[in-house]
Design an enzyme around this catalytic site. Structure first.
Site, PDB file in Angstrom:
ATOM      1  NE  ARG A 180     -69.968 -46.992 -12.107  1.00  0.00           N
ATOM      2  CZ  ARG A 180     -70.790 -46.006 -11.728  1.00  0.00           C
ATOM      3  NH1 ARG A 180     -71.884 -45.756 -12.417  1.00  0.00           N
ATOM      4  NH2 ARG A 180     -70.519 -45.285 -10.659  1.00  0.00           N
ATOM      5  CE  LYS A 222     -71.923 -37.058 -12.726  1.00  0.00           C
ATOM      6  NZ  LYS A 222     -70.756 -37.828 -13.141  1.00  0.00           N
ATOM      7  CG  HIS A 241     -62.390 -35.424 -10.934  1.00  0.00           C
ATOM      8  ND1 HIS A 241     -63.737 -35.423 -10.635  1.00  0.00           N
ATOM      9  CD2 HIS A 241     -62.063 -34.142 -11.241  1.00  0.00           C
ATOM     10  CE1 HIS A 241     -64.193 -34.181 -10.750  1.00  0.00           C
ATOM     11  NE2 HIS A 241     -63.198 -33.406 -11.107  1.00  0.00           N
ATOM     12  CB  THR A 251     -73.531 -31.943 -16.080  1.00  0.00           C
ATOM     13  OG1 THR A 251     -74.495 -30.887 -16.019  1.00  0.00           O
ATOM     14  CG2 THR A 251     -72.724 -31.801 -17.351  1.00  0.00           C
ATOM     15  CG  ASN A 252     -71.412 -38.424 -16.828  1.00  0.00           C
ATOM     16  OD1 ASN A 252     -70.667 -38.384 -15.863  1.00  0.00           O
ATOM     17  ND2 ASN A 252     -71.288 -39.315 -17.795  1.00  0.00           N
ATOM     18  CB  THR A 253     -68.344 -35.132 -20.222  1.00  0.00           C
ATOM     19  OG1 THR A 253     -68.922 -33.831 -20.053  1.00  0.00           O
ATOM     20  CG2 THR A 253     -67.614 -35.194 -21.560  1.00  0.00           C
ATOM     21  CG  HIS A 274     -66.326 -39.448 -16.810  1.00  0.00           C
ATOM     22  ND1 HIS A 274     -67.348 -38.529 -16.901  1.00  0.00           N
ATOM     23  CD2 HIS A 274     -65.963 -39.452 -15.503  1.00  0.00           C
ATOM     24  CE1 HIS A 274     -67.578 -37.992 -15.717  1.00  0.00           C
ATOM     25  NE2 HIS A 274     -66.756 -38.538 -14.845  1.00  0.00           N
TER      26      HIS A 274
END
Length: 149
Positions: free
Chosen positions: A37, A69, A142, A71-73, A39
């Protein structure tokens, strides 16, 4: 004289052990689902530009509440390729961390200063890079931070 545990205590203990084992398995599955969900976006969702892409995906994936959030990749590859990192498609680093052998197309979204929950705004960086994941039972759970300019 030491007394052995009596039957009722043992019969109460066994269901608790089974419940704990079941909850552990469910949480591992939930961690993989959470990984997907947060990444995985394959194929990449269309947007007029990468900034709008980040704003849209971060909100759609629930990453803007209760806080933005930072940072998210997002990785633009099929889940089968990402699961493979936990097997032959990855190299052990330490503990349960593995580096992908191949590179993936990614978009990293970073929150802009002044963003507020529900109105989070992001900047985007795109690139092709190897990724590092933590694996549990041969599933990625993760994603280590991915650094793009």
């Amino acid at each position: 004289m030491v007394m052995a545990p009596r039957g009722p205590r043992l019969t109460l203990l066994l269901p608790l052990i089974l419940l704990a084992a079941t909850l552990a398995q469910l949480s591992e599955g939930a961690s993989y689902r959470q990984f997907v969900r947060q990444h995985v976006n394959h194929p990449k969702t269309g947007a007029p530009n990468d900034r709008i892409y980040c704003n849209l995906l971060m909100q759609r994936r629930g990453l803007t509440r209760p806080r933005c959030k930072p940072t998210n990749t997002f990785i633009h590859a099929p889940t089968s390729q990402l699961r493979n990192i936990c097997g032959r498609g990855g190299r052990p680093v330490s503990g349960n961390l593995r580096d992908s052998i191949r590179s993936f197309s990614v978009t990293t979204c970073r929150v802009l200063p002044g963003s507020q929950p529900g109105r989070c705004r992001y900047r985007a960086a795109t690139g092709v890079t190897r990724v590092r994941v933590a694996c549990v039972r041969q599933l990625p759970v993760h994603l280590e931070p991915t650094y793009l300019p």
